[in-house]
Design an enzyme around this catalytic site. Structure first.
Site, PDB file in Angstrom:
ATOM      1  N   THR A 177       0.875  -1.175   0.000  1.00 42.42           N
ATOM      2  CA  THR A 177       0.000   0.000   0.000  1.00 42.42           C
ATOM      3  C   THR A 177       0.908   1.220   0.000  1.00 42.42           C
ATOM      4  O   THR A 177       1.979   1.191   0.601  1.00 42.42           O
ATOM      5  CB  THR A 177      -0.869  -0.027   1.269  1.00 42.42           C
ATOM      6  OG1 THR A 177      -1.817  -1.057   1.120  1.00 42.42           O
ATOM      7  CG2 THR A 177      -1.581   1.297   1.511  1.00 42.42           C
ATOM      8  N   ARG A 205     -14.828  -6.450  -0.070  1.00 45.61           N
ATOM      9  CA  ARG A 205     -14.054  -6.010   1.096  1.00 45.61           C
ATOM     10  C   ARG A 205     -13.335  -4.670   0.824  1.00 45.61           C
ATOM     11  O   ARG A 205     -12.684  -4.482  -0.195  1.00 45.61           O
ATOM     12  CB  ARG A 205     -13.023  -7.086   1.443  1.00 45.61           C
ATOM     13  CG  ARG A 205     -12.189  -6.784   2.687  1.00 45.61           C
ATOM     14  CD  ARG A 205     -10.867  -6.135   2.363  1.00 45.61           C
ATOM     15  NE  ARG A 205     -10.080  -5.876   3.576  1.00 45.61           N
ATOM     16  CZ  ARG A 205      -8.992  -5.120   3.599  1.00 45.61           C
ATOM     17  NH1 ARG A 205      -8.552  -4.559   2.508  1.00 45.61           N
ATOM     18  NH2 ARG A 205      -8.334  -4.927   4.715  1.00 45.61           N
ATOM     19  N   THR A 228      -0.637   2.173   6.775  1.00 46.38           N
ATOM     20  CA  THR A 228      -0.558   0.904   6.051  1.00 46.38           C
ATOM     21  C   THR A 228      -0.508  -0.240   7.052  1.00 46.38           C
ATOM     22  O   THR A 228       0.152  -0.138   8.081  1.00 46.38           O
ATOM     23  CB  THR A 228       0.674   0.837   5.142  1.00 46.38           C
ATOM     24  OG1 THR A 228       0.761  -0.482   4.594  1.00 46.38           O
ATOM     25  CG2 THR A 228       1.973   1.157   5.861  1.00 46.38           C
TER      26      THR A 228
END
Ligand code: ASP
Length: 316
Positions: A177, A205, A228
């Site tokens: 991320t 999700r 993250t």
């Protein structure tokens, strides 16, 4: 005009050991981190906004296949890519976010467009894509997002019937991320976060990354934060906002607030990961409770560092 400015970026936190990394791979990661850091920094250097800077830095990371965002996004259970992103500025506390979108090269740019042009804060799925179409965003074919390693990670996750965080042991080869925080020369701060989420995710999700307050937050009274890690815990801990609250209501320093949230509160919830944060004075904090976090910072005092593992940073 405030003279000082600074920027920090991350490319994900997790189980990152030197033993699993070849010198070539390490150099490749560091070179993209440096590219992103300097893309954001040069925006600040020109006197432009922290919002422009975090968007520019995140776009470089989204365009690299090395990180789990944009081009390098992980596979969903169905074999597609669903990306989440958010951006927020600290002066008026305006923000924009998208979730579960596909085919867009730079989700962070779409999140910013949501903030500026939609009259809303958060758009998801087909509706977000319809908005993107009206705004003239280009749609890319799925093969733009195909990556051999990501595909292998998805196959492993399918076989083991697990939903995988990018940084959990089964697939500790690749992390990612991405996010950025910045203070500009005008004294305004901003934060941005972008992700492909979890490998093999299903049921629509969505993690913390597109949620203002959880994965991203900015407030000129306190700080700008990009997170993250295990998103479910970051949502429950309202992590980015919690850092800001400790500064606003308990007068913690940036470093104290980040340490309390990441090393104590998040750990008590069971969450692992990290965050990057900047305050209005340009102080930067790169905090994580994992073995490593791809990270970097640069400021107008001439300090520049890039790091991957715990406890060591390259001074540039
Ligand atoms: N926080 C992200 C999510 O849960 C994943 C990550 O940071 O790697 O979607």
């Amino acid at each position: 005009m405030n003279n000082s400015f600074s920027i920090a970026i991350h490319g994900g936190a997790g189980t990152i050991h030197k033993s699993q990394m070849s010198p070539e791979k390490e150099a490749a990661y560091k070179s993209v981190l440096s590219l992103a850091l300097n893309a954001g920094y040069s925006v600040l250097e020109k006197g432009r906004s922290s919002l422009d800077a975090v968007e520019a830095a995140v776009m470089v990371l989204e365009d690299s296949h090395l990180f789990n965002a944009g081009k390098g996004s992980v596979f969903t259970h169905e074999g597609s890519h669903e990306m989440d992103a958010s951006i927020m500025e600290g002066l008026h506390r305006q923000g924009g976010a998208v979730a579960a979108i596909s085919g867009i090269q730079n989700p962070i740019a779409l999140a910013r467009r949501v903030m500026e042009k939609s009259g809303h804060v958060f758009l998801a799925g087909d509706g977000a894509l319809e908005f993107a179409k009206i705004q003239g965003f280009k749609f890319l074919k799925p093969d733009y997002f195909f990556d051999e390693l990501r595909h292998q990670q998805w196959q492993d996750a399918l076989k083991n019937d697990v939903v995988q965080l990018d940084h959990s042991p089964l697939n500790e080869k690749k992390f990612g991320t991405v996010g950025a925080v910045a203070l500009d020369a005008h004294g305004n701060i901003a934060a941005a976060t972008s992700t492909g989420g979890m490998t093999n995710k299903r049921f629509g999700r969505v993690g913390d990354s597109p949620m203002l307050g959880a994965g991203t937050y900015a407030n000129n009274n306190t700080c700008a934060v990009s997170c993250t890690g295990s998103g479910e815990f970051f949502i429950r801990g309202v992590v980015a906002y919690d850092v800001s609250c400790l500064m606003e209501y308990k007068e913690y320093s940036l470093a104290e607030a980040c340490a309390e949230v990441v090393q104590n509160r998040l750990v008590k919830l069971g969450g692992d990961g990290g965050l990057i944060a900047v305050d209005i004075k340009g102080n930067i904090c790169l905090e994580f409770n994992t073995d490593g976090m791809y990270r970097g910072m640069k400021n107008s005092k001439g300090e520049e560092v890039i790091g991957i593992y715990k406890g060591s940073m390259d001074v540039r």
